[in-house]
Every structure is written in C-alpha cells, then in structure tokens.
Design a protein around this motif. Sequence first.
Motif, PDB file in Angstrom:
ATOM      1  N   LEU A   1       0.825  -1.209   0.000  1.00 36.92           N
ATOM      2  CA  LEU A   1       0.000   0.000   0.000  1.00 36.92           C
ATOM      3  C   LEU A   1       0.857   1.257   0.000  1.00 36.92           C
ATOM      4  O   LEU A   1       0.508   2.261  -0.637  1.00 36.92           O
ATOM      5  CB  LEU A   1      -0.924  -0.007   1.219  1.00 36.92           C
ATOM      6  N   LEU A   2       1.977   1.234   0.706  1.00 32.64           N
ATOM      7  CA  LEU A   2       2.869   2.389   0.714  1.00 32.64           C
ATOM      8  C   LEU A   2       3.434   2.654  -0.678  1.00 32.64           C
ATOM      9  O   LEU A   2       3.667   3.807  -1.056  1.00 32.64           O
ATOM     10  CB  LEU A   2       4.011   2.164   1.710  1.00 32.64           C
ATOM     11  N   ARG A   3       3.646   1.610  -1.443  1.00 31.96           N
ATOM     12  CA  ARG A   3       4.152   1.778  -2.805  1.00 31.96           C
ATOM     13  C   ARG A   3       3.132   2.435  -3.721  1.00 31.96           C
ATOM     14  O   ARG A   3       3.485   2.945  -4.784  1.00 31.96           O
ATOM     15  CB  ARG A   3       4.573   0.410  -3.377  1.00 31.96           C
ATOM     16  N   GLU A   4       1.869   2.405  -3.302  1.00 34.93           N
ATOM     17  CA  GLU A   4       0.814   3.084  -4.071  1.00 34.93           C
ATOM     18  C   GLU A   4       0.691   4.546  -3.657  1.00 34.93           C
ATOM     19  O   GLU A   4      -0.280   5.217  -4.027  1.00 34.93           O
ATOM     20  CB  GLU A   4      -0.527   2.369  -3.863  1.00 34.93           C
ATOM     21  N   HIS A   5       1.659   5.039  -2.870  1.00 34.97           N
ATOM     22  CA  HIS A   5       1.729   6.452  -2.451  1.00 34.97           C
ATOM     23  C   HIS A   5       0.572   6.850  -1.540  1.00 34.97           C
ATOM     24  O   HIS A   5       0.158   8.005  -1.510  1.00 34.97           O
ATOM     25  CB  HIS A   5       1.782   7.379  -3.669  1.00 34.97           C
ATOM     26  N   ILE A   6       0.039   5.868  -0.794  1.00 35.62           N
ATOM     27  CA  ILE A   6      -0.941   6.171   0.237  1.00 35.62           C
ATOM     28  C   ILE A   6      -0.171   6.418   1.527  1.00 35.62           C
ATOM     29  O   ILE A   6       0.714   5.644   1.894  1.00 35.62           O
ATOM     30  CB  ILE A   6      -1.942   5.010   0.416  1.00 35.62           C
ATOM     31  N   THR A   7      -0.476   7.491   2.230  1.00 34.55           N
ATOM     32  CA  THR A   7       0.298   7.841   3.414  1.00 34.55           C
ATOM     33  C   THR A   7       0.023   6.844   4.546  1.00 34.55           C
ATOM     34  O   THR A   7      -1.029   6.181   4.566  1.00 34.55           O
ATOM     35  CB  THR A   7      -0.053   9.257   3.895  1.00 34.55           C
ATOM     36  N   PRO A   8       0.953   6.726   5.500  1.00 34.30           N
ATOM     37  CA  PRO A   8       0.741   5.804   6.628  1.00 34.30           C
ATOM     38  C   PRO A   8      -0.553   6.065   7.389  1.00 34.30           C
ATOM     39  O   PRO A   8      -1.272   5.128   7.740  1.00 34.30           O
ATOM     40  CB  PRO A   8       1.974   6.050   7.501  1.00 34.30           C
TER      41      PRO A   8
ATOM     42  N   ILE B   1      -5.569   7.516  -4.295  1.00 37.06           N
ATOM     43  CA  ILE B   1      -6.135   6.205  -4.568  1.00 37.06           C
ATOM     44  C   ILE B   1      -6.149   5.975  -6.077  1.00 37.06           C
ATOM     45  O   ILE B   1      -6.562   6.865  -6.847  1.00 37.06           O
ATOM     46  CB  ILE B   1      -7.571   6.100  -4.019  1.00 37.06           C
ATOM     47  N   PRO B   2      -5.694   4.812  -6.562  1.00 37.67           N
ATOM     48  CA  PRO B   2      -5.706   4.539  -8.009  1.00 37.67           C
ATOM     49  C   PRO B   2      -7.105   4.659  -8.589  1.00 37.67           C
ATOM     50  O   PRO B   2      -8.101   4.277  -7.956  1.00 37.67           O
ATOM     51  CB  PRO B   2      -5.182   3.099  -8.099  1.00 37.67           C
ATOM     52  N   THR B   3      -7.189   5.192  -9.791  1.00 36.00           N
ATOM     53  CA  THR B   3      -8.482   5.393 -10.440  1.00 36.00           C
ATOM     54  C   THR B   3      -8.837   4.276 -11.419  1.00 36.00           C
ATOM     55  O   THR B   3     -10.009   4.056 -11.702  1.00 36.00           O
ATOM     56  CB  THR B   3      -8.488   6.738 -11.196  1.00 36.00           C
ATOM     57  N   GLY B   4      -7.840   3.589 -11.969  1.00 34.59           N
ATOM     58  CA  GLY B   4      -8.114   2.502 -12.897  1.00 34.59           C
ATOM     59  C   GLY B   4      -8.774   1.328 -12.203  1.00 34.59           C
ATOM     60  O   GLY B   4      -8.567   1.078 -11.011  1.00 34.59           O
ATOM     61  N   ALA B   5      -9.584   0.597 -12.961  1.00 35.68           N
ATOM     62  CA  ALA B   5     -10.328  -0.520 -12.368  1.00 35.68           C
ATOM     63  C   ALA B   5      -9.393  -1.590 -11.822  1.00 35.68           C
ATOM     64  O   ALA B   5      -9.581  -2.080 -10.701  1.00 35.68           O
ATOM     65  CB  ALA B   5     -11.263  -1.128 -13.418  1.00 35.68           C
ATOM     66  N   GLY B   6      -8.357  -1.948 -12.583  1.00 39.67           N
ATOM     67  CA  GLY B   6      -7.423  -2.980 -12.146  1.00 39.67           C
ATOM     68  C   GLY B   6      -6.635  -2.581 -10.915  1.00 39.67           C
ATOM     69  O   GLY B   6      -6.660  -3.290  -9.896  1.00 39.67           O
ATOM     70  N   PRO B   7      -5.921  -1.444 -10.949  1.00 37.51           N
ATOM     71  CA  PRO B   7      -5.171  -1.018  -9.755  1.00 37.51           C
ATOM     72  C   PRO B   7      -6.060  -0.776  -8.533  1.00 37.51           C
ATOM     73  O   PRO B   7      -5.673  -1.093  -7.406  1.00 37.51           O
ATOM     74  CB  PRO B   7      -4.505   0.287 -10.215  1.00 37.51           C
ATOM     75  N   LEU B   8      -7.262  -0.206  -8.756  1.00 39.08           N
ATOM     76  CA  LEU B   8      -8.165   0.045  -7.638  1.00 39.08           C
ATOM     77  C   LEU B   8      -8.617  -1.267  -6.994  1.00 39.08           C
ATOM     78  O   LEU B   8      -8.686  -1.374  -5.759  1.00 39.08           O
ATOM     79  CB  LEU B   8      -9.378   0.836  -8.111  1.00 39.08           C
TER      80      LEU B   8
END
Length: 318
Positions: free
Chosen positions: A45-52, A230-237
Amino acid sequence: MENVGSKIKLNPAARKQAERPRTGFWLVVLGAALWGADPLFRIILLREHITPTQIVLLEHIVIALFVFPVLWKHRSEMKGLKLRHIGALLFLSWGGSAIATILFTLGLTHGNLNAVLLLQKLQPIFAIIMARMLLKEKLPKQFGGLLVLALAGTYLLTFGFTFPFGHMNDFVKVGSLLSLGAAALWGGSTVMGRLMVGKMEYETVTSLRFILALPLLIGITINQGDPWQIPTGAGPLAAVSLNLLGQALLPGLFSLLVYYKGLTTTKASVATLAELSFPMVGVLINWIVFNEMVTIAQACGFILIWAALFSISRRSAA
C-alpha cells in the motif's frame, strides 16, 4: 484395585481447566504470528503512495464495518465501566491501535529496517514493567532466563552473527525512534488488553479497540491534509482494495480475535513473549515471497525462540 491413572481420567473438568492456560498461550502465539503478514500488505500500500495515516484509517474503517454489529450485540457490557477501564480502552484504541500502527508504518519508510525490527523486541520489557505495576502479576519460574533466551533468538533473526555496534547512527534515526514508540505502546496494550478481557468479552474489547480509534484517526488525517492518491483505474483500484481488505481482516481483525481469546487465560507478561512469533513469520514470508533463504543464524534464532515459548507454555500450564 483402581490405579492412580484411572482416577485422573475420571476428572475431565479438572484436566480441561489445567489445559486452558496452555491453550490460551498458543492462541496468543497464533494471533501474533498472523501479524507477521502485516508488513507485506502495508508495504504494498505504501508503494501506491498512500500515506501511513491514510492506510491506518482505511484499515480501521474496514474493520469497524465488521465489528460494529458485534459491539451492538454486546453493548450491555459497557455499563458500569470504571475510570480505569475507560482509560485502558483509550490506551488500547488510541495508543495501541491508532498511534502505534501509524508509528510502525512510518518506521517502515525510514531508517534501517533491521534497527526497526530489533527495537520491536523491546515490547516484552515494556509489558513486563506495566504488568507488574498495574496487574501485580508474578512471573513464571526462570522467566528472566527465558526472556534472555527469546531476545537472543530475535537478535539472531534480525542481525545474524554480526554486531551492529559499528553503525549506531542507524539506531538514532527517525525510523528507530518511531519503532521504539510503537514497541512501548504495543507492549502497554498487552497489559491493558489483559485488564479488559477480565471485564468484557474478548469480542467486545476487539470491537472497541478499532471503533474508538476512528475519531482520533479522522482528526489526524484531516489535520495532516495530505491528498488522497487512490488509483483510479479498475485494475489497480481492485488490487489496492483487495490488499486493504486482506490486511484489515487477516493480520488485523482475525488475529486480534484469536489473540484476545488466548489472553483471557494468559498472563500479560507471558503473552508478550508469545508475541515473539511475529518475527519468525516475517522470516518465513521473506523466504517464500522474496526468495530470501533462511540462514544458519536465523535457524538458530527459530530454535531459541521456540524453546523459550515451549518452556513458558509448560510453566503457564503448571
């Protein structure tokens, strides 16, 4: 003439009661072992640039949706709570669930990971001190020696046969300080959890731990003002959602339900050593997921920790 063995067999209630401490001990081991999978989910999740803080908030929201019906069913248990019980619940939820998890997640992004992992092994020290002060617990025989044995095993799991003293600067970085704070809060949470399972059902304690943390987490997240990525694409989301769900339910909710069930018959000072199953699972995950083979030093660490856990289990049952 009836022998002694047959007389013992005719008393299943006494035998079942004697086995409860040992069963509870290994439930704590299992619950803590499931935490070993937590960094794997968290790093993804951190690699998806979501903060701790955002990760911890989302995790608590998911879990709260599952535990709220349980809390509503057991709402009568909240009547007659004393001030010390309220304080213990706030420590569990705000300290052990919200702040400690944020600190540990931040620690994964700073400094030397070995230093972060080693400092987590200080949890038994914090828990033992608080258990003696607050719960007046007596320690099992030879507990000090078993503690040294378990800590020696965790050292081997973290550093192997090398000495880190030539790199002391790694231990004073931000990641190490964050990990130390998480260790103190989680060690204290072991004691507070033991206090509360004597007052409430373990399902209720688990539910309150996550739900009471939500207001604090929402306030921290708003105050930080970090944008949501949060990713917007269907696959990444879908991938992020499944990963978040897995993190919330497996090393989050389910592990704590098992953990608190075991804690009902296990001393806090003993349970905190059972929690050392966490680094062993972490080593296995590194081996299976990242193809990092277990070294001789790590194998020795496994043996030392399990020897300590087995000895403590026998003494707890006695």
